[in-house]
Write a protein that holds these residues in place. Sequence first.
Motif, PDB file in Angstrom:
ATOM      1  N   ALA A 117     -34.548   1.560   0.036  1.00 27.71           N
ATOM      2  CA  ALA A 117     -33.779   2.037  -1.110  1.00 27.71           C
ATOM      3  C   ALA A 117     -32.306   1.726  -0.891  1.00 27.71           C
ATOM      4  O   ALA A 117     -31.817   1.722   0.240  1.00 27.71           O
ATOM      5  CB  ALA A 117     -33.972   3.533  -1.309  1.00 27.71           C
ATOM      6  N   TYR A 118     -31.622   1.454  -1.983  1.00 28.30           N
ATOM      7  CA  TYR A 118     -30.169   1.361  -1.962  1.00 28.30           C
ATOM      8  C   TYR A 118     -29.644   2.722  -2.364  1.00 28.30           C
ATOM      9  O   TYR A 118     -30.161   3.362  -3.277  1.00 28.30           O
ATOM     10  CB  TYR A 118     -29.676   0.295  -2.955  1.00 28.30           C
ATOM     11  CG  TYR A 118     -29.841  -1.100  -2.437  1.00 28.30           C
ATOM     12  CD1 TYR A 118     -28.883  -1.653  -1.588  1.00 28.30           C
ATOM     13  CD2 TYR A 118     -30.935  -1.868  -2.786  1.00 28.30           C
ATOM     14  CE1 TYR A 118     -29.031  -2.936  -1.104  1.00 28.30           C
ATOM     15  CE2 TYR A 118     -31.089  -3.153  -2.306  1.00 28.30           C
ATOM     16  CZ  TYR A 118     -30.129  -3.677  -1.463  1.00 28.30           C
ATOM     17  OH  TYR A 118     -30.276  -4.945  -0.985  1.00 28.30           O
ATOM     18  N   LYS A 119     -28.586   3.174  -1.682  1.00 25.93           N
ATOM     19  CA  LYS A 119     -28.046   4.505  -1.907  1.00 25.93           C
ATOM     20  C   LYS A 119     -26.529   4.419  -1.857  1.00 25.93           C
ATOM     21  O   LYS A 119     -25.972   3.947  -0.865  1.00 25.93           O
ATOM     22  CB  LYS A 119     -28.582   5.437  -0.822  1.00 25.93           C
ATOM     23  CG  LYS A 119     -28.108   6.849  -0.881  1.00 25.93           C
ATOM     24  CD  LYS A 119     -28.771   7.629   0.251  1.00 25.93           C
ATOM     25  CE  LYS A 119     -28.170   8.985   0.409  1.00 25.93           C
ATOM     26  NZ  LYS A 119     -28.765   9.729   1.514  1.00 25.93           N
ATOM     27  N   GLU A 120     -25.873   4.844  -2.939  1.00 25.76           N
ATOM     28  CA  GLU A 120     -24.407   4.823  -2.994  1.00 25.76           C
ATOM     29  C   GLU A 120     -23.885   6.147  -3.521  1.00 25.76           C
ATOM     30  O   GLU A 120     -24.499   6.775  -4.382  1.00 25.76           O
ATOM     31  CB  GLU A 120     -23.903   3.686  -3.886  1.00 25.76           C
ATOM     32  CG  GLU A 120     -24.072   2.311  -3.301  1.00 25.76           C
ATOM     33  CD  GLU A 120     -23.229   2.063  -2.064  1.00 25.76           C
ATOM     34  OE1 GLU A 120     -22.158   2.679  -1.913  1.00 25.76           O
ATOM     35  OE2 GLU A 120     -23.656   1.234  -1.232  1.00 25.76           O
ATOM     36  N   LEU A 121     -22.731   6.549  -3.027  1.00 24.71           N
ATOM     37  CA  LEU A 121     -22.094   7.796  -3.409  1.00 24.71           C
ATOM     38  C   LEU A 121     -21.604   7.737  -4.854  1.00 24.71           C
ATOM     39  O   LEU A 121     -21.026   6.747  -5.278  1.00 24.71           O
ATOM     40  CB  LEU A 121     -20.912   8.086  -2.477  1.00 24.71           C
ATOM     41  CG  LEU A 121     -20.172   9.388  -2.675  1.00 24.71           C
ATOM     42  CD1 LEU A 121     -21.087  10.576  -2.363  1.00 24.71           C
ATOM     43  CD2 LEU A 121     -18.939   9.423  -1.781  1.00 24.71           C
ATOM     44  N   VAL A 122     -21.851   8.816  -5.594  1.00 24.57           N
ATOM     45  CA  VAL A 122     -21.368   8.967  -6.967  1.00 24.57           C
ATOM     46  C   VAL A 122     -20.354  10.106  -6.957  1.00 24.57           C
ATOM     47  O   VAL A 122     -20.751  11.260  -6.802  1.00 24.57           O
ATOM     48  CB  VAL A 122     -22.505   9.321  -7.948  1.00 24.57           C
ATOM     49  CG1 VAL A 122     -21.963   9.470  -9.357  1.00 24.57           C
ATOM     50  CG2 VAL A 122     -23.613   8.295  -7.887  1.00 24.57           C
ATOM     51  N   PRO A 123     -19.078   9.817  -7.092  1.00 25.56           N
ATOM     52  CA  PRO A 123     -18.109  10.918  -7.153  1.00 25.56           C
ATOM     53  C   PRO A 123     -18.390  11.807  -8.359  1.00 25.56           C
ATOM     54  O   PRO A 123     -18.822  11.343  -9.409  1.00 25.56           O
ATOM     55  CB  PRO A 123     -16.763  10.207  -7.307  1.00 25.56           C
ATOM     56  CG  PRO A 123     -16.997   8.831  -6.806  1.00 25.56           C
ATOM     57  CD  PRO A 123     -18.434   8.525  -7.128  1.00 25.56           C
ATOM     58  N   ARG A 124     -18.166  13.088  -8.210  1.00 20.38           N
ATOM     59  CA  ARG A 124     -18.457  14.043  -9.288  1.00 20.38           C
ATOM     60  C   ARG A 124     -17.671  13.749 -10.553  1.00 20.38           C
ATOM     61  O   ARG A 124     -18.106  14.095 -11.640  1.00 20.38           O
ATOM     62  CB  ARG A 124     -18.145  15.454  -8.826  1.00 20.38           C
ATOM     63  CG  ARG A 124     -19.071  15.916  -7.772  1.00 20.38           C
ATOM     64  CD  ARG A 124     -18.615  17.254  -7.280  1.00 20.38           C
ATOM     65  NE  ARG A 124     -19.115  17.444  -5.931  1.00 20.38           N
ATOM     66  CZ  ARG A 124     -19.792  18.486  -5.552  1.00 20.38           C
ATOM     67  NH1 ARG A 124     -20.040  19.445  -6.392  1.00 20.38           N
ATOM     68  NH2 ARG A 124     -20.230  18.580  -4.335  1.00 20.38           N
ATOM     69  N   MET A 125     -16.520  13.163 -10.432  1.00 18.10           N
ATOM     70  CA  MET A 125     -15.708  12.915 -11.616  1.00 18.10           C
ATOM     71  C   MET A 125     -16.326  11.861 -12.533  1.00 18.10           C
ATOM     72  O   MET A 125     -15.943  11.762 -13.677  1.00 18.10           O
ATOM     73  CB  MET A 125     -14.302  12.445 -11.224  1.00 18.10           C
ATOM     74  CG  MET A 125     -13.423  13.550 -10.664  1.00 18.10           C
ATOM     75  SD  MET A 125     -13.928  14.169  -9.043  1.00 18.10           S
ATOM     76  CE  MET A 125     -13.641  12.776  -7.988  1.00 18.10           C
ATOM     77  N   ILE A 126     -17.260  11.089 -12.042  1.00 16.88           N
ATOM     78  CA  ILE A 126     -17.844  10.043 -12.886  1.00 16.88           C
ATOM     79  C   ILE A 126     -19.348  10.231 -13.079  1.00 16.88           C
ATOM     80  O   ILE A 126     -20.080   9.279 -13.238  1.00 16.88           O
ATOM     81  CB  ILE A 126     -17.551   8.629 -12.344  1.00 16.88           C
ATOM     82  CG1 ILE A 126     -18.076   8.454 -10.927  1.00 16.88           C
ATOM     83  CG2 ILE A 126     -16.080   8.318 -12.422  1.00 16.88           C
ATOM     84  CD1 ILE A 126     -18.083   7.022 -10.456  1.00 16.88           C
ATOM     85  N   LEU A 127     -19.810  11.460 -13.060  1.00 18.20           N
ATOM     86  CA  LEU A 127     -21.222  11.732 -13.313  1.00 18.20           C
ATOM     87  C   LEU A 127     -21.450  11.617 -14.821  1.00 18.20           C
ATOM     88  O   LEU A 127     -21.216  12.545 -15.581  1.00 18.20           O
ATOM     89  CB  LEU A 127     -21.597  13.115 -12.790  1.00 18.20           C
ATOM     90  CG  LEU A 127     -23.070  13.377 -12.573  1.00 18.20           C
ATOM     91  CD1 LEU A 127     -23.673  12.365 -11.598  1.00 18.20           C
ATOM     92  CD2 LEU A 127     -23.296  14.770 -12.035  1.00 18.20           C
ATOM     93  N   THR A 128     -21.879  10.439 -15.257  1.00 14.32           N
ATOM     94  CA  THR A 128     -22.045  10.132 -16.677  1.00 14.32           C
ATOM     95  C   THR A 128     -23.316  10.784 -17.221  1.00 14.32           C
ATOM     96  O   THR A 128     -24.163  11.257 -16.456  1.00 14.32           O
ATOM     97  CB  THR A 128     -22.139   8.613 -16.879  1.00 14.32           C
ATOM     98  OG1 THR A 128     -23.340   8.146 -16.239  1.00 14.32           O
ATOM     99  CG2 THR A 128     -20.928   7.891 -16.305  1.00 14.32           C
ATOM    100  N   PRO A 129     -23.503  10.794 -18.541  1.00 14.93           N
ATOM    101  CA  PRO A 129     -24.738  11.363 -19.103  1.00 14.93           C
ATOM    102  C   PRO A 129     -26.004  10.679 -18.571  1.00 14.93           C
ATOM    103  O   PRO A 129     -27.002  11.337 -18.320  1.00 14.93           O
ATOM    104  CB  PRO A 129     -24.574  11.153 -20.608  1.00 14.93           C
ATOM    105  CG  PRO A 129     -23.090  11.167 -20.816  1.00 14.93           C
ATOM    106  CD  PRO A 129     -22.520  10.495 -19.593  1.00 14.93           C
ATOM    107  N   TRP A 130     -25.963   9.354 -18.376  1.00 19.89           N
ATOM    108  CA  TRP A 130     -27.149   8.664 -17.855  1.00 19.89           C
ATOM    109  C   TRP A 130     -27.448   9.123 -16.438  1.00 19.89           C
ATOM    110  O   TRP A 130     -28.592   9.370 -16.083  1.00 19.89           O
ATOM    111  CB  TRP A 130     -26.950   7.140 -17.893  1.00 19.89           C
ATOM    112  CG  TRP A 130     -28.166   6.388 -17.479  1.00 19.89           C
ATOM    113  CD1 TRP A 130     -29.203   6.010 -18.277  1.00 19.89           C
ATOM    114  CD2 TRP A 130     -28.495   5.940 -16.150  1.00 19.89           C
ATOM    115  NE1 TRP A 130     -30.160   5.353 -17.537  1.00 19.89           N
ATOM    116  CE2 TRP A 130     -29.750   5.293 -16.225  1.00 19.89           C
ATOM    117  CE3 TRP A 130     -27.868   6.012 -14.923  1.00 19.89           C
ATOM    118  CZ2 TRP A 130     -30.376   4.725 -15.121  1.00 19.89           C
ATOM    119  CZ3 TRP A 130     -28.486   5.452 -13.821  1.00 19.89           C
ATOM    120  CH2 TRP A 130     -29.727   4.817 -13.928  1.00 19.89           C
TER     121      TRP A 130
END
Length: 145
Positions: A117-130
């Motif tokens: 699996a590929y796994k990358e950090l998602v900062p909370r400020m950019i948690l989009t609807p998708w």
Amino acid sequence: MSYPEPAGSAEAALATVREIAAEFGRTVVTADGAGPDVSAELSGSPAVTLVLYADGQAAVTVETVHFDLDPGEVGPFLRAVYDGTAYVHAVTKWWQFLLPLTAAGYWLVVPMPGERAYKELVPRMILTPWLTARLRTPPGKQDPQ
């Protein structure tokens, strides 16, 4: 569905991208560049852009989350994004929030064939609807019904 093996060239990877986009009802818009690199954007949600570099690397961005891939992995990667197997994992252990910019927050996980699996950090400020729609609660942390 089979993918060209190996999809080492930008042209072969772009052909795979177009095939998968058509299968999922997306269109591919390629940017006219003045170099050997190929840039493309796929229509619809999630927002996906990719750059296929002449040196044999690829960069895919899904809803502002950046992944570096080999061109041969672009097809299975996009399939996982579009068929719904990609998900967002939330860190739930209290001590992980104490580690600045390492494990805290959300991770976009894109499963690949062969239990990778590929796994990358998602900062909370950019948690989009998708991304929010793909948020998974870790096992043992489900809300009581």
